[in-house]
Design a protein around this motif. Structure first.
Motif, mmCIF file in Angstrom:
data_model
loop_
_atom_site.group_PDB
_atom_site.id
_atom_site.type_symbol
_atom_site.label_atom_id
_atom_site.label_comp_id
_atom_site.label_asym_id
_atom_site.label_seq_id
_atom_site.Cartn_x
_atom_site.Cartn_y
_atom_site.Cartn_z
ATOM 1 N N SER A 105 43.304 32.918 83.556
ATOM 2 C CA SER A 105 43.552 33.612 84.027
ATOM 3 C C SER A 105 42.566 35.383 84.164
ATOM 4 O O SER A 105 42.645 35.613 85.170
ATOM 5 C CB SER A 105 45.247 34.493 83.714
ATOM 6 O OG SER A 105 45.155 34.903 82.569
ATOM 7 N N HIS A 138 41.046 33.470 78.380
ATOM 8 C CA HIS A 138 42.490 32.550 79.229
ATOM 9 C C HIS A 138 42.066 31.983 80.669
ATOM 10 O O HIS A 138 41.149 33.782 80.856
ATOM 11 C CB HIS A 138 43.533 33.367 78.789
ATOM 12 C CG HIS A 138 44.985 32.546 79.693
ATOM 13 N ND1 HIS A 138 45.494 32.656 81.467
ATOM 14 C CD2 HIS A 138 45.738 31.996 79.158
ATOM 15 C CE1 HIS A 138 45.875 31.387 81.257
ATOM 16 N NE2 HIS A 138 46.606 31.108 79.996
ATOM 17 N N ALA A 146 52.849 31.058 70.451
ATOM 18 C CA ALA A 146 52.023 31.130 71.008
ATOM 19 C C ALA A 146 51.919 30.103 72.378
ATOM 20 O O ALA A 146 51.411 31.046 73.792
ATOM 21 C CB ALA A 146 50.536 30.328 70.801
ATOM 22 N N THR A 155 42.989 38.867 71.552
ATOM 23 C CA THR A 155 43.054 37.985 70.948
ATOM 24 C C THR A 155 43.653 36.663 70.933
ATOM 25 O O THR A 155 44.261 36.026 72.119
ATOM 26 C CB THR A 155 44.596 38.048 69.984
ATOM 27 O OG1 THR A 155 44.825 39.195 69.117
ATOM 28 C CG2 THR A 155 44.821 36.921 69.409
ATOM 29 N N TYR A 173 57.007 37.736 77.632
ATOM 30 C CA TYR A 173 57.798 36.546 76.828
ATOM 31 C C TYR A 173 56.994 35.844 75.675
ATOM 32 O O TYR A 173 57.398 34.760 75.168
ATOM 33 C CB TYR A 173 57.644 34.920 78.293
ATOM 34 C CG TYR A 173 57.118 34.195 78.537
ATOM 35 C CD1 TYR A 173 56.020 33.410 77.682
ATOM 36 C CD2 TYR A 173 55.671 35.191 79.476
ATOM 37 C CE1 TYR A 173 54.858 32.658 77.606
ATOM 38 C CE2 TYR A 173 54.631 34.628 78.851
ATOM 39 C CZ TYR A 173 54.322 32.681 78.755
ATOM 40 O OH TYR A 173 52.552 32.460 79.214
ATOM 41 N N LYS A 174 56.223 36.110 75.748
ATOM 42 C CA LYS A 174 55.925 35.988 74.387
ATOM 43 C C LYS A 174 55.209 36.908 73.467
ATOM 44 O O LYS A 174 55.056 36.730 71.986
ATOM 45 C CB LYS A 174 53.452 35.816 74.829
ATOM 46 C CG LYS A 174 53.148 34.523 75.380
ATOM 47 C CD LYS A 174 52.611 33.134 74.661
ATOM 48 C CE LYS A 174 51.221 34.283 74.531
ATOM 49 N NZ LYS A 174 50.001 32.945 74.598
ATOM 50 N N VAL A 183 47.935 39.523 75.958
ATOM 51 C CA VAL A 183 49.187 38.655 75.746
ATOM 52 C C VAL A 183 49.336 38.235 74.841
ATOM 53 O O VAL A 183 50.175 37.888 73.966
ATOM 54 C CB VAL A 183 49.054 37.665 77.211
ATOM 55 C CG1 VAL A 183 49.181 36.270 76.504
ATOM 56 C CG2 VAL A 183 48.739 37.923 78.278
ATOM 57 N N GLN A 184 47.790 37.528 74.345
ATOM 58 C CA GLN A 184 48.869 37.575 72.114
ATOM 59 C C GLN A 184 48.481 37.530 71.228
ATOM 60 O O GLN A 184 49.027 37.906 69.908
ATOM 61 C CB GLN A 184 47.604 35.821 72.618
ATOM 62 C CG GLN A 184 47.362 35.327 71.090
ATOM 63 C CD GLN A 184 48.426 34.653 70.946
ATOM 64 O OE1 GLN A 184 49.071 34.099 71.725
ATOM 65 N NE2 GLN A 184 49.330 34.690 69.467
ATOM 66 N N ILE A 214 39.376 39.792 75.825
ATOM 67 C CA ILE A 214 40.252 39.020 75.258
ATOM 68 C C ILE A 214 40.922 39.375 73.811
ATOM 69 O O ILE A 214 39.854 39.059 73.019
ATOM 70 C CB ILE A 214 40.477 37.146 75.318
ATOM 71 C CG1 ILE A 214 42.698 36.848 75.186
ATOM 72 C CG2 ILE A 214 39.732 36.734 73.858
ATOM 73 C CD1 ILE A 214 42.141 35.644 75.489
ATOM 74 N N THR A 233 54.422 37.540 86.960
ATOM 75 C CA THR A 233 53.511 36.680 85.618
ATOM 76 C C THR A 233 51.782 37.942 84.693
ATOM 77 O O THR A 233 51.446 38.709 85.138
ATOM 78 C CB THR A 233 52.353 35.529 85.817
ATOM 79 O OG1 THR A 233 51.300 35.673 86.653
ATOM 80 C CG2 THR A 233 53.549 34.337 86.172
ATOM 81 N N ALA A 234 51.655 37.607 83.443
ATOM 82 C CA ALA A 234 50.679 38.063 82.803
ATOM 83 C C ALA A 234 49.383 37.211 84.122
ATOM 84 O O ALA A 234 48.802 38.737 84.089
ATOM 85 C CB ALA A 234 50.693 38.280 81.381
ATOM 86 N N SER A 235 49.343 36.972 84.633
ATOM 87 C CA SER A 235 48.380 36.011 84.983
ATOM 88 C C SER A 235 47.911 37.019 86.142
ATOM 89 O O SER A 235 46.731 37.013 86.416
ATOM 90 C CB SER A 235 48.387 34.752 85.894
ATOM 91 O OG SER A 235 48.253 33.845 84.066
ATOM 92 N N ASN A 268 44.156 33.322 71.916
ATOM 93 C CA ASN A 268 45.914 31.992 72.384
ATOM 94 C C ASN A 268 45.094 30.644 71.327
ATOM 95 O O ASN A 268 46.575 29.778 71.395
ATOM 96 C CB ASN A 268 46.141 31.917 73.615
ATOM 97 C CG ASN A 268 46.062 31.599 74.322
ATOM 98 O OD1 ASN A 268 44.128 31.978 74.724
ATOM 99 N ND2 ASN A 268 46.034 31.173 75.223
HETATM 100 C C1 LIG Z 1 46.117 34.536 75.970
HETATM 101 C C2 LIG Z 1 46.197 34.837 77.370
HETATM 102 N N1 LIG Z 1 46.427 35.729 78.607
HETATM 103 C C3 LIG Z 1 47.391 35.349 79.689
HETATM 104 C C4 LIG Z 1 48.151 34.328 79.842
HETATM 105 C C5 LIG Z 1 48.514 34.138 80.941
HETATM 106 O O1 LIG Z 1 50.221 33.774 80.711
HETATM 107 P P1 LIG Z 1 51.124 33.574 81.632
HETATM 108 O O2 LIG Z 1 50.816 32.422 82.283
HETATM 109 O O3 LIG Z 1 52.420 34.256 81.684
HETATM 110 O O4 LIG Z 1 50.859 34.229 83.151
HETATM 111 C C6 LIG Z 1 48.439 33.419 78.273
HETATM 112 C C7 LIG Z 1 49.256 32.349 78.009
HETATM 113 O O5 LIG Z 1 49.821 31.525 77.611
HETATM 114 C C8 LIG Z 1 47.510 33.660 77.267
HETATM 115 O O6 LIG Z 1 48.113 33.050 76.387
#
Ligand SMILES: Cc1ncc(COP(=O)(O)O)c(C=O)c1O
Length: 424
Positions: free
Chosen positions: A129, A127, A39, A178, A232-233, A209-210, A176, A99-101, A180
């Motif tokens: 982000s 999260h 995770a 799931t 990457y996840k 992402v999760q 969200i 990044t996903a963020s 994380n």
């Molecule tokens: C649920 C979830 N959303 C968003 C992110 C953000 O990913 P990143 O830090 O690669 O932008 C993560 C990273 O762990 C995450 O677990």
């Protein structure tokens, strides 16, 4: 409540899959290591890196009209198509970022900037982000921020609680898929349909992402305007995040070269290698699907593959909890508390959220590490964890996050170390 699957992949398939990952059994120094920190960044498929390298060697620009340029341009088109297929999304746009963020921040701020003043609804377990994007854009563009509370037993946000914050003035709902941290999975179809019914104008943004590496997503059955993924996840590479956007979200004014289409979210030179590398993740999911169902339809293979991944991960979770004839599961130990899973049942992702009563969770993580097992302590001292832990009434937890390629021996080794810590 539906029963969790207990049957592992056949050995033949499992061994074939295991051979495709880097560092499954050892770390970079050649030391034995079981990586239960997926995770935080999943075990990596060799094919994603090989493909990335192969395409990155090519100096050509993909926006030229000769053969090599067109080939790598096709990699972009195919990669985008694979993201759509993975999500079962019709039309819309694919966006890419470092990044996903960054990509979820962009989607939320664009909607908040362009829509009339109203309210933004998010949840206490998002999260940072997406949560911070909601808070930032509320302050910046004059919206009211509303936060749905989490349930302590499941570590999820109940639909009724989320809906109670939504009204005619809701502009954005951020959810969200799931968590994380807790591993609670929200039913995307049920939640987004109910949100849409309450306010069909609200832009619905989902952080997958999760969730995406562990469960099947079918946007054709949901009401989603923006959803992000982090390769990457998901057995792929760092340095890139993807999103799918509905036409109505993509069309809102955003940063774009003005000569391009109104809905275009690509800005600057594309990186074909990122798309080609992502297609390798989809190939891998299809390979699992094909083992069980020899279809020639790529979406059907994705459906079969993702469903099988979920089932395999349920079997892993079951063994972590209940053990086997030869070894006790975590549920049967004196000093271990397992959070959330009992209340969630099959809606629990392969995240074991546990705490110890005889030693600190941080110390437990150190002992796991000394015994060749990598897990992670989520502590309130980290800004990534604090709000979420408080939202579910905890100060810290040990997060154990294996992935579908782990087998019964890996789990049993973890259980042996857990028993030793429990008896300290
Ligand atoms: C649920 C979830 N959303 C968003 C992110 C953000 O990913 P990143 O830090 O690669 O932008 C993560 C990273 O762990 C995450 O677990």
């Amino acid at each position: 409540m539906k029963k969790r699957n207990t049957k592992f992949f056949p050995d033949e398939l499992q061994n074939k899959l295991r051979a495709q990952f880097y560092y499954l059994n050892d770390d970079i120094n050649g030391n034995r290591r079981i990586f239960f920190e997926n995770a935080g960044g999943a075990l990596r498929l060799k094919s994603t890196l090989e493909k990335y390298g192969e395409i990155s060697m090519i100096p050509d620009s993909p926006v030229r009209d000769y053969d090599i340029a067109q080939k790598i341009n096709q990699d972009i088109t195919d990669g985008k198509e694979d993201i759509r297929l993975l999500l079962n999304a019709e039309g819309g746009e694919i966006a890419i970022s470092l990044t996903a963020s960054k990509i979820i921040f962009e989607m939320i701020t664009v909607a908040a900037m362009d829509l009339p003043k109203g309210n933004i609804v998010t949840t206490a377990i998002e999260h940072p982000s997406s949560y911070d994007a909601c808070e930032f854009s509320s302050q910046q563009y004059g919206h009211e921020l509303r936060v749905a509370e989490a349930d302590h037993s499941t570590g999820s946000v109940f639909l009724e609680e989320l809906l109670s914050h939504i009204d005619d003035d809701t502009r954005i709902v951020s959810l969200i898929l799931t968590s994380n941290i807790t591993g609670a999975m929200h039913d995307l179809e049920k939640y987004t349909k109910a949100i849409h019914e309450k306010n069909s104008e609200a832009i619905i943004i989902v952080d997958a992402v999760q969730g995406a590496p562990h469960e099947l997503i079918d946007l054709s059955r949901c009401h989603v305007d923006g959803i992000n993924l982090a390769p990457y996840k998901m057995f792929g590479l760092r340095g890139v995040g993807f999103a799918w956007l509905s036409d109505r979200l993509a069309r809102l004014p955003h940063h774009r070269l003005l000569a391009t289409d109104e809905t275009n979210w690509d800005l600057g030179s594309a990186t074909p290698a990122h798309y080609a590398s992502f297609s390798k993740i989809v190939d891998y999911i299809c390979e699992i699907g094909f083992y069980f169902n020899e279809s020639d339809d790529r979406r059907m293979l994705i459906e079969e593959g993702m469903t099988r991944i979920t089932l395999q991960e349920q079997a892993i979770l079951n063994r972590l909890l209940n053990g086997s004839e030869s070894i006790k599961g975590t549920k049967h130990l004196n000093n271990v508390t397992i959070h959330f899973e009992e209340a969630n049942g099959i809606n629990q992702d392969l995240i074991l959220a546990m705490s110890f009563s005889n030693i600190s969770n941080n110390r437990a993580v150190e002992i796991y590490k000394k015994n060749n097992i990598q897990v992670f302590a989520r502590e309130a001292s980290s800004h990534y964890s604090k709000r979420i832990l408080e939202a579910v009434g905890l100060k810290s937890l040990v997060r154990v996050s294996p992935v579908h390629v782990h087998n019964a021996e890996d789990i049993d080794e973890f259980l042996r170390v857990t028993k030793m810590i429990d008896e300290m």
